[in-house]
Write an enzyme that holds these catalytic residues in place. Structure first.
Site, mmCIF file in Angstrom:
data_model
loop_
_atom_site.group_PDB
_atom_site.id
_atom_site.type_symbol
_atom_site.label_atom_id
_atom_site.label_comp_id
_atom_site.label_asym_id
_atom_site.label_seq_id
_atom_site.Cartn_x
_atom_site.Cartn_y
_atom_site.Cartn_z
ATOM 1 N N SER A 179 -15.695 13.663 43.068
ATOM 2 C CA SER A 179 -16.767 14.304 43.811
ATOM 3 C C SER A 179 -17.867 14.942 43.095
ATOM 4 O O SER A 179 -18.982 15.116 43.565
ATOM 5 C CB SER A 179 -16.199 15.256 44.675
ATOM 6 O OG SER A 179 -15.267 16.473 43.992
ATOM 7 N N HIS A 207 -15.075 10.880 49.383
ATOM 8 C CA HIS A 207 -16.480 10.317 49.139
ATOM 9 C C HIS A 207 -16.343 8.715 49.054
ATOM 10 O O HIS A 207 -17.461 8.130 48.719
ATOM 11 C CB HIS A 207 -16.923 10.958 47.590
ATOM 12 C CG HIS A 207 -16.943 12.202 47.539
ATOM 13 N ND1 HIS A 207 -18.377 12.821 48.083
ATOM 14 C CD2 HIS A 207 -16.331 13.365 47.297
ATOM 15 C CE1 HIS A 207 -18.064 14.105 48.064
ATOM 16 N NE2 HIS A 207 -16.967 14.477 47.549
ATOM 17 N N LYS A 239 -18.491 13.967 55.319
ATOM 18 C CA LYS A 239 -19.438 13.106 54.331
ATOM 19 C C LYS A 239 -20.125 12.004 55.089
ATOM 20 O O LYS A 239 -20.866 12.168 56.033
ATOM 21 C CB LYS A 239 -18.716 13.110 53.001
ATOM 22 C CG LYS A 239 -18.637 14.230 52.203
ATOM 23 C CD LYS A 239 -17.418 14.729 52.040
ATOM 24 C CE LYS A 239 -17.395 16.043 51.051
ATOM 25 N NZ LYS A 239 -16.180 16.581 50.631
HETATM 26 C C1 LIG Z 1 -15.376 17.744 50.487
HETATM 27 C C2 LIG Z 1 -14.235 17.445 49.934
HETATM 28 C C3 LIG Z 1 -12.923 18.157 50.432
HETATM 29 C C4 LIG Z 1 -12.939 18.913 51.518
HETATM 30 O O1 LIG Z 1 -13.322 18.448 52.675
HETATM 31 P P1 LIG Z 1 -13.719 19.564 53.774
HETATM 32 O O2 LIG Z 1 -13.600 18.973 55.260
HETATM 33 O O3 LIG Z 1 -15.406 19.819 53.485
HETATM 34 O O4 LIG Z 1 -12.910 20.858 53.737
HETATM 35 C C5 LIG Z 1 -11.580 17.370 50.160
HETATM 36 N N1 LIG Z 1 -11.708 16.608 49.185
HETATM 37 C C6 LIG Z 1 -12.738 16.027 48.221
HETATM 38 C C7 LIG Z 1 -12.756 15.023 47.265
HETATM 39 C C8 LIG Z 1 -14.081 16.481 48.670
HETATM 40 O O5 LIG Z 1 -15.034 16.085 48.130
#
Ligand SMILES: *Cc1c(COP(=O)(O)O)cnc(C)c1O
Length: 385
Positions: A179, A207, A239
């Site tokens: 990330s 991602h 995302k």
């Molecule tokens: C954003 C993210 C999360 C968390 O997800 P949310 O739905 O925002 O709580 C988990 N793992 C990764 C790799 C992320 O980038």
């Protein structure tokens, strides 16, 4: 003295001195290329809305229509009376999309990760994590009570050596696309390591979904990995999907186990049905509209070429996450502030989100950007070098 908050204020003061204090910017516009931030319009290069679906008219319409049909609140957890037909249909579509037997929705990715890890391993078991994994995966490993081991970033040889020492169940956990770095996990060699040591492999592709793979099914689609190879596959919906929530996909046995045992699944209110309905539409767009992935790849390539010409140090990332590592938190904050003054919203990422000494600008691209906006960003980066 009990009840005296002065120790907290000393702590906050220290964060400020270390350039690690965080504050929120007030946003007055939906996610998109142009964001009004603290009252001023900026070009946004820090959102995870990679495909431009968070404010897509069809997704918004689906949300509104479903809110008229289902109301807003889901009323209870999935296991009580909150699991609507809309949630169920989304789970079936996500299972199809990922080529897995079943999928299970969670309210957030953070909850999915902490819940899954603690449901699968505990005392006497071992969890092995890439040291650059997302905080939710690291926290999940620590909370599980299993022996917690970190291996060097993307280093499957180091992982192999760590696995030899394991006892009980062994769960290998990795980001699919990292990330804060944007690179991909070495999945094929992780699969080999897992199989050689009878360990389970869990991949969180928050991602990669929507962005990588011919149909947007992420790093496992790119690498052609099946449910046997990657038995625990996590995606988030906040995302590229442009909505909110998360899912895990895998075997019947995995999903039934999580329904029985994952505490952040059992003890939380189901996401609103209207979010599930909106996500069904964004999933359809995400699969069908290949041009979004193609455009994103072109913008990333344009940026990397331009940044290389400027002599900027890039990371080995082909994803829309293109960090520029600058080292000190002070320097990262300064650059972010300079970009803001020039009309660009780019976030400075500092420890503990990234390791000490690797503070960075985290630049992200969206299919909604165009080439001229990337050119403008490059020009601004040149000015502040
Ligand atoms: C954003 C993210 C999360 C968390 O997800 P949310 O739905 O925002 O709580 C988990 N793992 C990764 C790799 C992320 O980038």
């Amino acid at each position: 003295m009990r009840g005296n908050f002065s120790t907290l204020s000393a702590e906050l003061q220290q964060l400020k001195q270390q350039n690690l204090y965080r504050s929120r910017r007030l946003v007055d516009t939906p996610q998109g290329v142009h964001s009004q931030v603290d009252g001023v319009l900026k070009l946004n290069f820090c959102s995870n809305d990679y495909l431009g679906l968070a404010n897509h008219p069809e997704v918004v319409r689906a949300f509104q229509a479903a809110a008229s049909q289902w109301g807003v609140g889901s009323g209870s957890a999935h296991l009580v009376c909150g699991h609507t037909r809309e949630h169920h249909a989304l789970e079936e579509e996500l299972a199809d999309f990922t080529g897995r037997d079943r999928a299970l929705l969670f309210s957030t990715g953070y909850m999915a990760n902490t819940g899954i890890i603690a449901a699968l391993v505990g005392r006497g078991d071992t969890v092995l994590e890439d040291r650059l994994n997302h905080a939710s995966l690291l926290d999940g490993g620590l909370l599980s009570g299993a022996r917690f081991r970190r291996y060097a970033h993307a280093d499957s040889a180091h992982l192999q050596r760590t696995l030899l020492a394991g006892q009980g169940r062994q769960l290998i956990v990795t980001d699919g696309v990292f990330s804060m770095d944007g690179d991909c996990a070495p999945l094929s060699s992780l699969v080999i390591a897992a199989k050689a040591h009878d360990a389970w492999l869990m991949v969180d592709d928050a991602h990669g979904f929507g962005v990588l793979g011919a149909t947007g099914a992420g790093v496992v689609e790119c690498a052609g990995l099946s449910q046997q190879d990657v038995p625990v596959l996590v995606g988030t919906l906040g995302k590229a999907f442009g909505t909110s929530g998360a899912f895990v996909a895998g075997s019947e046995l995995l999903i039934e186990t999580l329904i029985q045992k994952a505490r952040p699944y059992i003890y939380t209110t189901a996401m609103p049905a209207a979010i599930a309905a909106a996500t069904r539409v964004s999933l359809r767009l995400l699969i069908a509209e290949n041009w979004r992935r193609d455009k994103l790849a072109q913008l990333v390539q344009q940026f990397r070429q331009g940044a290389t010409q400027l002599g900027l140090q890039l990371m080995p990332s082909l994803s829309p996450i293109q960090p520029i590592v600058v080292g000190s938190s002070q320097q990262a904050l300064w650059m972010s502030e300079q970009l803001l003054q020039r009309g660009f919203l780019v976030s400075a990422i500092r420890p503990p989100t990234v390791p000490q000494g690797s503070a960075r600008l985290r630049i992200t691209f969206s299919a909604a950007h165009d080439a001229s906006q990337v050119t403008q960003l490059l020009a601004a980066l040149q000015q502040i070098q």
